[in-house]
Every structure is written in C-alpha cells, then in structure tokens.
Design a protein around this motif. Structure first.
Motif: not given
Length: 335
Positions: A4, A16, A20
């Motif tokens: 994260t 987000a 990723e």
C-alpha cells in the motif's frame, strides 16, 4: 505481500492507482534479485523480503502522474531507485555496525561484512542493468547520483576539515548520502513519463529538500522512537559515534559562552563508553529530552516547507496535493 502507499492520499482514485503500481514494482524487485545461486539469492533477497515503506519508488510513481504514468519505463525507474537504496543499506549497516535493519538481523550479522558489502555491490549492479535500458539522460542521472552517494559516505567517514563548520559539513553529507537519491526518485518519474525539463527540475529541487528534511526527522526518531519508524535500533548512531544534528547542536552549545551544566554533562555522557547498554540508554534518554532535539525537528519542518514552496510552478490538482502530503508525512514521523 500486500503493498500500500506509505501514507494516506486524499484522492482515492490516485491512491488506488499508485497502490496497484507499487505492487508491480514489488514484483519486479523480486525478479531483479532472483537467482538460482542459493547464497546470492539468500543475501540479495534479505532486505527485499524485510519490506519497507518504498518511499522512493512511490515518489517516482507519483511524479510520473505529471506526465504519462503508463509508460513502461516508469516502473523501471521505480525499481532502479529502490534497488539503489537497498544496496546502500547493506553498506551503511556495515559502516555503522548496525545489528538490526527493519526488525531483522542486518546482513553482516548473518553472513559477515565481506558478503554484505558484495551483496550491496551486486544490487548496485542490478540497478545499473535496469537503468541501462532507460536512455542516456536516465543513465547519466543514475551515475551522478551514485557518485554523490559515495562522496556522502566518504565525507561522513572522514568528518569535517579543520576550520569547517561541522553543521554545514553534516548538511552536505545528508544532501549527498540521502537527498540525492530522493531527488533522483522524483526526477525519474517526471523524466520517464515525458514531462518537460522544467518539471523534471522542479520535482528534483523538491526531492532534494525533502530528502534533507527526511534525514533530519530520522535524527529525531533515533532518539525518541522505539525504532519501528526509522528501522534502526535507537541510539545506533550514538554508539558508533556517527554525528547527527542533535549531537552537533549540543556540542556547539556546550562549547559556547552560554553553556549550562546540563549541556556539559550531556556531552560528557556522549563521550563516555557507550558500548555499555545501560549507559547508551541513559545517553539516548538525556539527549532525547534536550532542547536540541526540538531544534532539529523545527529545522526539518522548515526544510519541508521550503520543499513545498518549490512546487509552486506545478499545476494544481491531486498530484501536487499528494506531493505536499508526501512532504508532511515524512516530517510528521518526528512529531
């Protein structure tokens, strides 16, 4: 491993996307150190597997959002800066004789100094293999950064020259040893995503100042935390005689006309045999309570604010806001 972002972002879509991509970077890091050689595999993956906040690749991915973040070179740049950082940690831990790194035994504690140094060299070589495919500007930037990393370590080892201000010497060491790679992390993201030279230069100046603020905050953490944030055993720098900003400020105070008995007693404690665990703990506690720690924290805050001011030319939006958050998060660790 679930990856994260190292701090909360106000924009959930950007958060987000970066989370990723950090996962992709993590996978690529493991590929870069993968080998069938059992010894090399064990030593090379030692710090990769220990985790970390991945602040440098995160900064690369974040500044890439100012251009085309989908370019494949961006991930490569993020891998390069983290490999370079990990390589430097192997060397730093040998130089500092640090017993722990990220909660695990340092590599030299497991395999000895020679293997730890050679592992660091190998990771530098792996970073060079990756950056070799990114074009001449990236290759030149990486080479220049490598020079600064080495110079910073050398100057730290030798210490200030006769008549040189120890604080100014220390700030230059931090600029080379820590800030240079953080500046490069920011520049890689902008450069490899196709930003203009002006934007690359802007985020580079931001990164340089943030790197300085980051290390000043670490100097505070070395005296005030349990080591979970800095990844180092508290007092490691004191025990090894490595100068930090609080120590330099304390010595300057103790040598000045307004020195107090408390200042002189604290210096005497620092100059005693800190190989004794109880005496080291007393030194950490004494210095941790001294006003020089708050002065160091304030210096970190001031430098972080100067870094944020460098972002003025960038367009307003979630990326710029996140860079400001990045600056705040690094300094807030020492609050």
């Amino acid at each position: 491993m679930t990856t994260t972002t190292a701090f909360a972002l106000a924009d959930p879509e950007l958060s987000a996307r970066l989370t990723e991509r950090l996962g992709t970077v993590e996978a690529r890091l493991r590929e870069a150190v993968a080998t069938t050689d059992l010894l090399v595999g064990a030593t090379s993956t030692h710090l990769v597997s220990a985790g970390g906040k991945r602040l440098r690749p995160l900064l690369t991915l974040l500044t890439a959002e100012l251009g085309d973040p989908d370019r494949s070179q961006v991930i490569d740049g993020a891998v390069v800066v983290e490999l370079t950082h990990l390589a430097s940690l192997y060397h730093d831990d040998v130089m500092d004789d640090a017993p722990l790194r990220r909660g695990a035994p340092a590599a030299h504690e497991v395999w000895g100094n020679s293997i730890a140094i050679l592992t660091g060299d190998l990771l530098f070589a792996r970073a060079s293999q990756v950056v070799a495919h990114l074009g001449q500007p990236a290759l030149t930037l990486q080479a220049d950064t490598f020079v600064r990393l080495c110079m910073g370590q050398m100057h730290e080892t030798v210490g200030p020259a006769t008549g040189e201000d120890p604080v100014e010497h220390y700030l230059q060491v931090l600029a080379d040893k820590t800030a240079s790679l953080i500046a490069t992390s920011a520049q890689f993201g902008a450069m490899l995503s196709g930003c203009s030279p002006e934007v690359v230069a802007t985020v580079g100046r931001f990164g340089e100042l943030i790197g300085l603020a980051f290390q000043l905050a670490d100097d505070v953490l070395d005296l005030t935390s349990d080591g979970s944030l800095s990844g180092k055993t508290p007092g490691t720098d004191l025990r090894e005689g490595v100068p930090t900003m609080p120590v330099l400020l304390l010595r300057a105070r103790a040598a000045g006309p307004d020195a107090t008995d408390e200042d002189r007693a604290a210096v005497a404690l620092l100059d005693s045999d800190l190989s004794d665990d109880d005496r080291l703990a007393a030194a950490v506690a004494t210095l941790g309570r001294h006003p020089v720690v708050e002065e160091t924290r304030q210096r970190a805050v001031a430098v972080a604010r100067a870094a944020v001011a460098e972002l003025a030319p960038l367009p307003d939006g979630p990326v710029k806001e996140s860079l400001v958050q990045f600056a705040d998060a690094l300094v807030d660790r020492a609050a």
